[in-house]
Design a protein around this motif. Sequence first.
Motif, PDB file in Angstrom:
ATOM      1  N   TYR A 539       0.831  -1.203   0.000  1.00 61.46           N
ATOM      2  CA  TYR A 539       0.000   0.000   0.000  1.00 61.46           C
ATOM      3  C   TYR A 539       0.867   1.255   0.000  1.00 61.46           C
ATOM      4  O   TYR A 539       0.540   2.246  -0.673  1.00 61.46           O
ATOM      5  CB  TYR A 539      -0.935   0.002   1.205  1.00 61.46           C
ATOM      6  CG  TYR A 539      -1.861  -1.197   1.251  1.00 61.46           C
ATOM      7  CD1 TYR A 539      -2.541  -1.617   0.114  1.00 61.46           C
ATOM      8  CD2 TYR A 539      -2.039  -1.905   2.432  1.00 61.46           C
ATOM      9  CE1 TYR A 539      -3.378  -2.722   0.162  1.00 61.46           C
ATOM     10  CE2 TYR A 539      -2.875  -3.015   2.482  1.00 61.46           C
ATOM     11  CZ  TYR A 539      -3.537  -3.426   1.341  1.00 61.46           C
ATOM     12  OH  TYR A 539      -4.354  -4.523   1.385  1.00 61.46           O
ATOM     13  N   ARG A 540       1.982   1.230   0.745  1.00 57.53           N
ATOM     14  CA  ARG A 540       2.871   2.396   0.749  1.00 57.53           C
ATOM     15  C   ARG A 540       3.491   2.609  -0.630  1.00 57.53           C
ATOM     16  O   ARG A 540       3.504   3.728  -1.161  1.00 57.53           O
ATOM     17  CB  ARG A 540       3.969   2.212   1.803  1.00 57.53           C
ATOM     18  CG  ARG A 540       3.505   2.437   3.234  1.00 57.53           C
ATOM     19  CD  ARG A 540       4.699   2.567   4.180  1.00 57.53           C
ATOM     20  NE  ARG A 540       5.474   1.326   4.240  1.00 57.53           N
ATOM     21  CZ  ARG A 540       5.259   0.342   5.111  1.00 57.53           C
ATOM     22  NH1 ARG A 540       4.260   0.449   5.986  1.00 57.53           N
ATOM     23  NH2 ARG A 540       6.017  -0.745   5.122  1.00 57.53           N
ATOM     24  N   ASP A 541       3.973   1.523  -1.223  1.00 55.36           N
ATOM     25  CA  ASP A 541       4.581   1.647  -2.553  1.00 55.36           C
ATOM     26  C   ASP A 541       3.559   2.096  -3.595  1.00 55.36           C
ATOM     27  O   ASP A 541       3.868   2.934  -4.466  1.00 55.36           O
ATOM     28  CB  ASP A 541       5.200   0.314  -2.977  1.00 55.36           C
ATOM     29  CG  ASP A 541       6.395  -0.071  -2.113  1.00 55.36           C
ATOM     30  OD1 ASP A 541       6.928   0.819  -1.413  1.00 55.36           O
ATOM     31  OD2 ASP A 541       6.773  -1.261  -2.118  1.00 55.36           O
ATOM     32  N   ALA A 542       2.360   1.518  -3.514  1.00 55.12           N
ATOM     33  CA  ALA A 542       1.321   1.879  -4.486  1.00 55.12           C
ATOM     34  C   ALA A 542       0.966   3.358  -4.366  1.00 55.12           C
ATOM     35  O   ALA A 542       0.838   4.071  -5.377  1.00 55.12           O
ATOM     36  CB  ALA A 542       0.084   1.016  -4.265  1.00 55.12           C
ATOM     37  N   SER A 543       0.828   3.853  -3.137  1.00 47.91           N
ATOM     38  CA  SER A 543       0.485   5.265  -2.941  1.00 47.91           C
ATOM     39  C   SER A 543       1.580   6.171  -3.487  1.00 47.91           C
ATOM     40  O   SER A 543       1.300   7.183  -4.155  1.00 47.91           O
ATOM     41  CB  SER A 543       0.253   5.547  -1.458  1.00 47.91           C
ATOM     42  OG  SER A 543      -0.851   4.815  -0.973  1.00 47.91           O
ATOM     43  N   GLU A 544       2.840   5.823  -3.222  1.00 45.21           N
ATOM     44  CA  GLU A 544       3.948   6.661  -3.682  1.00 45.21           C
ATOM     45  C   GLU A 544       4.029   6.692  -5.203  1.00 45.21           C
ATOM     46  O   GLU A 544       4.217   7.765  -5.803  1.00 45.21           O
ATOM     47  CB  GLU A 544       5.260   6.148  -3.088  1.00 45.21           C
ATOM     48  CG  GLU A 544       5.365   6.339  -1.586  1.00 45.21           C
ATOM     49  CD  GLU A 544       6.626   5.700  -1.011  1.00 45.21           C
ATOM     50  OE1 GLU A 544       7.407   5.115  -1.810  1.00 45.21           O
ATOM     51  OE2 GLU A 544       6.825   5.776   0.213  1.00 45.21           O
ATOM     52  N   ARG A 545       3.890   5.539  -5.848  1.00 47.08           N
ATOM     53  CA  ARG A 545       4.033   5.501  -7.314  1.00 47.08           C
ATOM     54  C   ARG A 545       2.839   6.143  -8.019  1.00 47.08           C
ATOM     55  O   ARG A 545       2.999   6.811  -9.043  1.00 47.08           O
ATOM     56  CB  ARG A 545       4.217   4.057  -7.774  1.00 47.08           C
ATOM     57  CG  ARG A 545       5.498   3.430  -7.236  1.00 47.08           C
ATOM     58  CD  ARG A 545       5.832   2.152  -7.970  1.00 47.08           C
ATOM     59  NE  ARG A 545       7.003   1.503  -7.391  1.00 47.08           N
ATOM     60  CZ  ARG A 545       7.588   0.439  -7.919  1.00 47.08           C
ATOM     61  NH1 ARG A 545       7.122  -0.083  -9.042  1.00 47.08           N
ATOM     62  NH2 ARG A 545       8.643  -0.098  -7.329  1.00 47.08           N
ATOM     63  N   ILE A 546       1.635   5.929  -7.473  1.00 45.53           N
ATOM     64  CA  ILE A 546       0.463   6.572  -8.090  1.00 45.53           C
ATOM     65  C   ILE A 546       0.541   8.079  -7.899  1.00 45.53           C
ATOM     66  O   ILE A 546       0.206   8.851  -8.803  1.00 45.53           O
ATOM     67  CB  ILE A 546      -0.837   6.002  -7.486  1.00 45.53           C
ATOM     68  CG1 ILE A 546      -0.981   4.524  -7.865  1.00 45.53           C
ATOM     69  CG2 ILE A 546      -2.044   6.791  -7.973  1.00 45.53           C
ATOM     70  CD1 ILE A 546      -2.166   3.842  -7.197  1.00 45.53           C
ATOM     71  N   ALA A 547       1.007   8.519  -6.719  1.00 41.25           N
ATOM     72  CA  ALA A 547       1.133   9.957  -6.466  1.00 41.25           C
ATOM     73  C   ALA A 547       2.106  10.613  -7.430  1.00 41.25           C
ATOM     74  O   ALA A 547       2.010  11.823  -7.703  1.00 41.25           O
ATOM     75  CB  ALA A 547       1.568  10.194  -5.030  1.00 41.25           C
ATOM     76  N   ALA A 548       3.062   9.826  -7.958  1.00 36.21           N
ATOM     77  CA  ALA A 548       4.048  10.378  -8.889  1.00 36.21           C
ATOM     78  C   ALA A 548       3.502  10.508 -10.313  1.00 36.21           C
ATOM     79  O   ALA A 548       4.158  11.130 -11.159  1.00 36.21           O
ATOM     80  CB  ALA A 548       5.297   9.495  -8.896  1.00 36.21           C
TER      81      ALA A 548
END
Length: 868
Positions: A539-548
């Motif tokens: 979930y942390r990785d998904a949030s960071e990559r989508i936010a980018a």
Amino acid sequence: MKWSNFKYLLPWRRRAEERDIQEELRALKQMAEPGELGSLTLAAENARETWGWTPIENMFADVRYAFRTFRRQRTFYSLVISILALGIALSVAVFSLVDGILIRPLPYRDPQQLTMLTSYANKPPFSSNGSLSYNDYLQFRAKAHSFSDLAVTFRTGWSRVTLNAETDPLPLQGAFISPNLFAMFGRSPLLGRTFTAEENSRAERLVVISEGLWRQHFGSSPQAIGQDLVIGRDRWKVIGVMPDDFQIPFLDTQLWAPVLSHPDWHGTEETNPLERQRWDVMARLKPGVTLAAAQSEVDSIERGLKNALPEFHTDEVRVVPLREHFTGKIERQLLVLFAAVSFLLLIACANAANLLLARASQREREFAIRTSLGAGHARILRQLVIESLTFSCAGGVAGAALAFALVPLLKAGAPPNIPLLDSVTMNERGLVLALLLSVTIGVLLGMAPAWQALRCRVNDSLKAAERNATESRAGRHFKSFLITAEFAVAMTLLTGAGLLIRSFVAVLSVNPGFHAERVLTVRIALPGNTPPQKAAQFYRDASERIAALPGVQAVGGISNLFFLDETRTHALREAEGHAPEPESAWTPLVWAQISGDYFQAMGIPLLRGRVFRDSDNPESPVVAIINQTLAERYWPHANPIGKRLKGFDPRGKHDDWLTVVGVVKDTRSGGLEKEPFSQIYEPQSQRGDQIGSLVVRTAAEPEALAASVRKLLRNLNHGVAVSLVATMEQLLERQELQRRFQTWLITVFSSLALALAAFGVFAVMHYSVAARSHEIGIRMALGANSRDIARLILGNGTRLAIGGIFAGSVAALALTRWIAGMLYNVNPLDPVSFFVAALSLWLAALLASFLPARAATQVDPTSAMRQE
């Protein structure tokens, strides 16, 4: 009828007999004195009746006469047929919807014996979810003698699975069931077999798949039997294929597995897991056992269970017919739709009756001549009934053909979550209804003009040969009654439609508590055995990559975006500074786990305190954010920041104090039509549960990012199942699909009713002006001006409407209470709805009377006096 009379069916024999009759009548005429023989035509008819086939011949003659009449008055009768076809088509189409969902037997062996055992909370705290415990199932199976068999299945929420397909993981509705369920419903697989009790006891990973999944995943190949499916991270062997119409225990089930093979069956951290209400129990009544008798026995067993384990048996158990279990929530809505379309059919019939009455008044001279020539009342009655039957049957055929097109349109426009919608078809039952309606309407419509024709005086009708005969008072009164009845029914329909429209508008105007614009939602599911640490990292990785991604403003996740089916009530076990609540004061209370910048992505304002931080991890003190409703419930006059609470879960699994670090604005997580629940948010990093949905706030249109987000998630974890990628506005719209569908249909029916009622006034006024042209001419000759004549006609038309509006208002006062449960934030006696409906009908009547009134002012008084 004698068999010897069959010879008269032969054309050459009939011609010979006809010549003999005519020769005999000519001979009698030459020998008799003038006037001695009476009507020779009637004598010939009496002679033909001895053949025994005259009634049938007359019937076919009347049918041929009806077709000749149609050719002479093609526009008039086409209008009558079209009105009847519209009413019959809509009635048959809606009946097909009601029949497929509420009436037609379910496709199982002796479906009337199939029931559900459902828990029901009839007193606070209303905590039932409708399910039973597994131990309850065992007790009822051992002690209940009213049932020939009982089967058990996990609830829907515990049966969602993820099929790891080759292209993309696919979320499916599974069913973990006891192996006797298939036999209990009397259904066999299309291919292969079902699992046995021994395989269930060994918790073997076997699945029976649906015909749809068989087509989709295996291309309908017989080689599917014995192959493996990867569900979650485990392999399950396919042993059978069930037909598409087997939709048990859930209406969208796509695979069935042994109940003991459920991943959560073993290794649970709960105490007394078999006493938790998470199993649905289905039962088959023994032949001859009534529902009341079974309920009485279930009540007796339930009393014993309550005495033994009172803490786990606070609800009542009801025996509910299986169809009622599936369709109970929409039964009233469907019946309201059927009542609305039935009202519309009545208006259509009244319109057709008025047109035929007007036509009959123009045929008075024809009927008078036939009567003077010896035709009896029965003969004229039969002719008119057969004529109307011919036209109504033509309308029925056209209506049935139109219904074949309307039924698919209704299904396409209906919400997809309506149970048994796939079984709705235009079949022989709809055709039978069309036939019955055609015959009934034809007979009734034929009786009305026949009654008018038989009341006319022969001498008066014959004297009116050279001028327009004034319409009889009785005929005018009957047509006026029909118009008044049309407006009364239309008033009832329009009022109901107005209430539903205002209710729908009220729902759409509800503030959900967040900003739904430019928000993309993605439902996700990681494999069930994903460790909490790996899930949190995903979930942390998904949030960071989508936010980018370009245009993304905020990203967050939540375990449950909406709680649309939540009906249970709860209270916190402990709330600091607050005495325990009595059960009578409990209300819905829901928990959700969130990750990332959820509140920012949803646009939910933070009212006090702070949002979650990265430092809120498993090693830090447990924290929570609450909404306004919960803060006011427990700390109405104090600052809740820093207060501590414990969950309502009596398992004691999470027995730590949670410290409130923030308060956010209420959201309508239970749906737009429900008041905000008390809600508690926990950080996913501390709770460890999976996130069910991601929410992404964008600067531009969110649909443009859907493909990129889906691809990014698949690259992060090939086992993640991505489904229901939609905007937040689309999700809110789906919540109201059923209300939208129902409101749209009733609005269409009401609009048609308004148009038909207006047309009815126009038709009556038009023919009334034609029939009263002599009277109108005399009025004008005696000094009446055009304004007086127009006021007379307009007044007649609007008076009919006002009478119907008044009668319809009285009926609506009673009937709208029936739909009170379907309204939101609108009083069933809402004066605005009544006023708008009445005004619409009055204006429609005024406009419909305008053209006949204008025609009346153009009557030439000189021509009218000359006819006199």
